[in-house]
Design a protein around this motif. Structure first.
Motif, PDB file in Angstrom:
ATOM      1  N   THR A   8       0.833  -1.199   0.000  1.00 29.89           N
ATOM      2  CA  THR A   8       0.000   0.000   0.000  1.00 29.89           C
ATOM      3  C   THR A   8       0.870   1.252   0.000  1.00 29.89           C
ATOM      4  O   THR A   8       0.613   2.206  -0.737  1.00 29.89           O
ATOM      5  N   GLN A  11       2.421   1.690  -3.419  1.00 31.32           N
ATOM      6  CA  GLN A  11       1.415   2.175  -4.360  1.00 31.32           C
ATOM      7  C   GLN A  11       1.170   3.666  -4.153  1.00 31.32           C
ATOM      8  O   GLN A  11       1.080   4.420  -5.116  1.00 31.32           O
ATOM      9  N   ASP A  12       1.075   4.103  -2.908  1.00 34.73           N
ATOM     10  CA  ASP A  12       0.869   5.519  -2.619  1.00 34.73           C
ATOM     11  C   ASP A  12       2.040   6.359  -3.129  1.00 34.73           C
ATOM     12  O   ASP A  12       1.848   7.435  -3.692  1.00 34.73           O
ATOM     13  N   GLU A  15       1.833   6.727  -6.919  1.00 32.91           N
ATOM     14  CA  GLU A  15       0.803   7.681  -7.312  1.00 32.91           C
ATOM     15  C   GLU A  15       1.249   9.113  -7.035  1.00 32.91           C
ATOM     16  O   GLU A  15       1.043  10.012  -7.855  1.00 32.91           O
ATOM     17  N   GLU A  60      -3.154   4.060 -13.673  1.00 33.41           N
ATOM     18  CA  GLU A  60      -4.322   3.170 -13.658  1.00 33.41           C
ATOM     19  C   GLU A  60      -3.911   1.716 -13.896  1.00 33.41           C
ATOM     20  O   GLU A  60      -4.400   0.800 -13.226  1.00 33.41           O
ATOM     21  N   ASP A  63      -2.325   0.440 -10.768  1.00 32.79           N
ATOM     22  CA  ASP A  63      -3.372   0.180  -9.773  1.00 32.79           C
ATOM     23  C   ASP A  63      -4.029  -1.171 -10.023  1.00 32.79           C
ATOM     24  O   ASP A  63      -4.223  -1.964  -9.098  1.00 32.79           O
ATOM     25  N   ASN A  64      -4.372  -1.409 -11.294  1.00 30.75           N
ATOM     26  CA  ASN A  64      -5.013  -2.683 -11.646  1.00 30.75           C
ATOM     27  C   ASN A  64      -4.093  -3.864 -11.369  1.00 30.75           C
ATOM     28  O   ASN A  64      -4.530  -4.892 -10.838  1.00 30.75           O
ATOM     29  N   TYR A  66      -1.680  -3.980  -9.204  1.00 29.15           N
ATOM     30  CA  TYR A  66      -1.570  -4.102  -7.746  1.00 29.15           C
ATOM     31  C   TYR A  66      -2.788  -4.817  -7.166  1.00 29.15           C
ATOM     32  O   TYR A  66      -2.656  -5.715  -6.332  1.00 29.15           O
TER      33      TYR A  66
END
Length: 197
Positions: A8, A11-12, A15, A60, A63-64, A66
């Motif tokens: 997480t 990922q943050d 982004e 995107e 995200d997918n 992940y």
């Protein structure tokens, strides 16, 4: 920090980096556009917007990826837990399967007619051994399947004969040829039975 928290946080960070890059590019292009050369700045603005769309598409996609990776991880963890639980629950299955023929033979031996005291004593000893084995199997979750007088159930009974007996209702087990056994909720061996039509 758990693996999920690390994922997480990663990922943050991705982004935030992508958003920061797009803001920097947009700010640079906006400043240049204000300084002059409208045609040139329009091209650069368009290029910057294309770059922003490209970065957003990458975000995107990441995200997918992940989310799919997280779902795969959760599924594999759940499958592993279920496999461990099943292995623990049915750990005695191989031993029970190997013991059933010996139990059958012991029951056949106990079924003989005793004509003297010595034979009766021997049969009593076999009965004690038989009871001890059944008690030990019961502690592991093994149960004898009830058959005679019960309604035929193809999940736990195996019909090897059919008869037409007026003394029994239709689809009732009349006779049992071989005992069936269950380990908890799993049939180890179905009962071999004769069924009324």
């Amino acid at each position: 920090m758990t693996e999920e928290q690390k994922n997480t946080k990663l990922q943050d960070n991705i982004e935030m980096d992508a958003e920061n890059q797009s803001e920097v590019i947009f700010d640079e292009v906006s400043e240049e556009a204000q300084m002059g050369n409208d045609a040139e700045s329009q091209d650069e603005l368009k290029a910057a917007q294309d770059k922003i769309r490209e970065l957003e598409a990458k975000i995107e996609e990441m995200d997918n990826r992940y989310l799919r990776l997280q779902a795969d991880f959760d599924n594999s963890r759940r499958r592993a837990r279920l496999d461990i639980e099943a292995a623990h629950k049915y750990r005695a299955q191989n031993l029970v399967t190997d013991l059933l023929p010996a139990l059958d033979n012991l029951e056949r031996a106990m079924g003989i007619e005793a004509d003297n005291d010595q034979t009766k004593t021997l049969i009593q000893g076999m009965q004690m051994i038989h009871n001890g084995l059944l008690e030990s199997l019961k502690k592991e979750g093994v149960e004898v399947i009830e058959a005679v007088g019960k309604e035929f159930d193809p999940h736990i009974h195996q019909a090897v004969m059919q008869v037409d007996d007026a003394g029994y209702e239709s689809n009732i087990v009349v006779e049992e040829f071989q005992k069936g056994y269950m380990l908890k909720d799993r049939v180890i061996r179905p009962s071999m039975v004769k069924v009324n039509q």
